[in-house]
Design an enzyme around this catalytic site. Structure first.
Site, PDB file in Angstrom:
ATOM      1  N   SER A  75       0.802  -1.222   0.000  1.00  0.00           N
ATOM      2  CA  SER A  75       0.000   0.000   0.000  1.00  0.00           C
ATOM      3  C   SER A  75       0.836   1.273   0.000  1.00  0.00           C
ATOM      4  O   SER A  75       0.298   2.355  -0.187  1.00  0.00           O
ATOM      5  CB  SER A  75      -0.953   0.026   1.195  1.00  0.00           C
ATOM      6  N   LYS A 113       0.422   3.893   6.990  1.00  0.00           N
ATOM      7  CA  LYS A 113      -0.321   4.713   6.036  1.00  0.00           C
ATOM      8  C   LYS A 113       0.057   6.183   6.200  1.00  0.00           C
ATOM      9  O   LYS A 113       0.618   6.587   7.209  1.00  0.00           O
ATOM     10  CB  LYS A 113      -1.839   4.608   6.282  1.00  0.00           C
TER      11      LYS A 113
END
Length: 158
Positions: A75, A113
């Site tokens: 990600s 993230k």
């Protein structure tokens, strides 16, 4: 295709630049050992599980409260953080908008993230346009630290 590197590559985050272009390769002349505490997901959050290990990194990458985690997932590829990399984390309890953070969700799962504060709570944004953001309430998350560097291991399979 370039030949595989025979030793680890160390990338240090330069401040005040976008994460995708802020990495500066540094030499591994003086190494110091820091704790390698386990894995962090760069994808769907995974259950937090600690491992007791260590890794040697250049002294320039180490601050007072530094530790390392192995990345699992894709990600964060647009920020030049790939599956299998080891990220160097400075322990922090808060993050600013846009910073890349290790975040614990509901005291049980951890993820890597980009962190954004929004009116309705927090958005955890992947750096991979194929993956959706995660929206949470402020009370559901705890910032554990910020990414300060990357250790890229040689591709042993090549």
């Amino acid at each position: 295709m370039p030949s595989p590197t025979t030793q680890a590559q160390y990338l240090f985050r330069q401040p005040n630049l976008p994460l995708a272009s802020s990495w500066l390769p540094i030499d591994s002349d003086e190494l110091v050992e820091i704790p390698l505490l386990g894995r962090v997901s760069a994808g769907m959050p995974i259950e937090a599980c600690l491992d007791a290990g260590s890794i040697e990194v250049p002294t320039r990458m180490v601050r007072r409260n530094t530790y390392a985690l192995r990345v699992h997932g894709n990600s964060m590829i647009d920020c030049n953080i790939f599956d299998g990399d080891v990220i160097i984390i400075e322990r922090r309890e808060s993050a600013e908008n846009g910073e890349t953070a290790v975040v614990m969700i509901n005291d049980q799962e951890v993820t890597l993230k980009k962190f954004y504060i929004e009116k309705s709570g927090v958005r955890l944004q992947p750096a991979n346009e194929e993956m959706p953001p995660i929206y949470l309430r402020n009370s559901d998350i705890q910032v554990l630290g910020l990414v300060m560097g990357v250790v890229r291991q040689p591709d042993l399979a090549a």
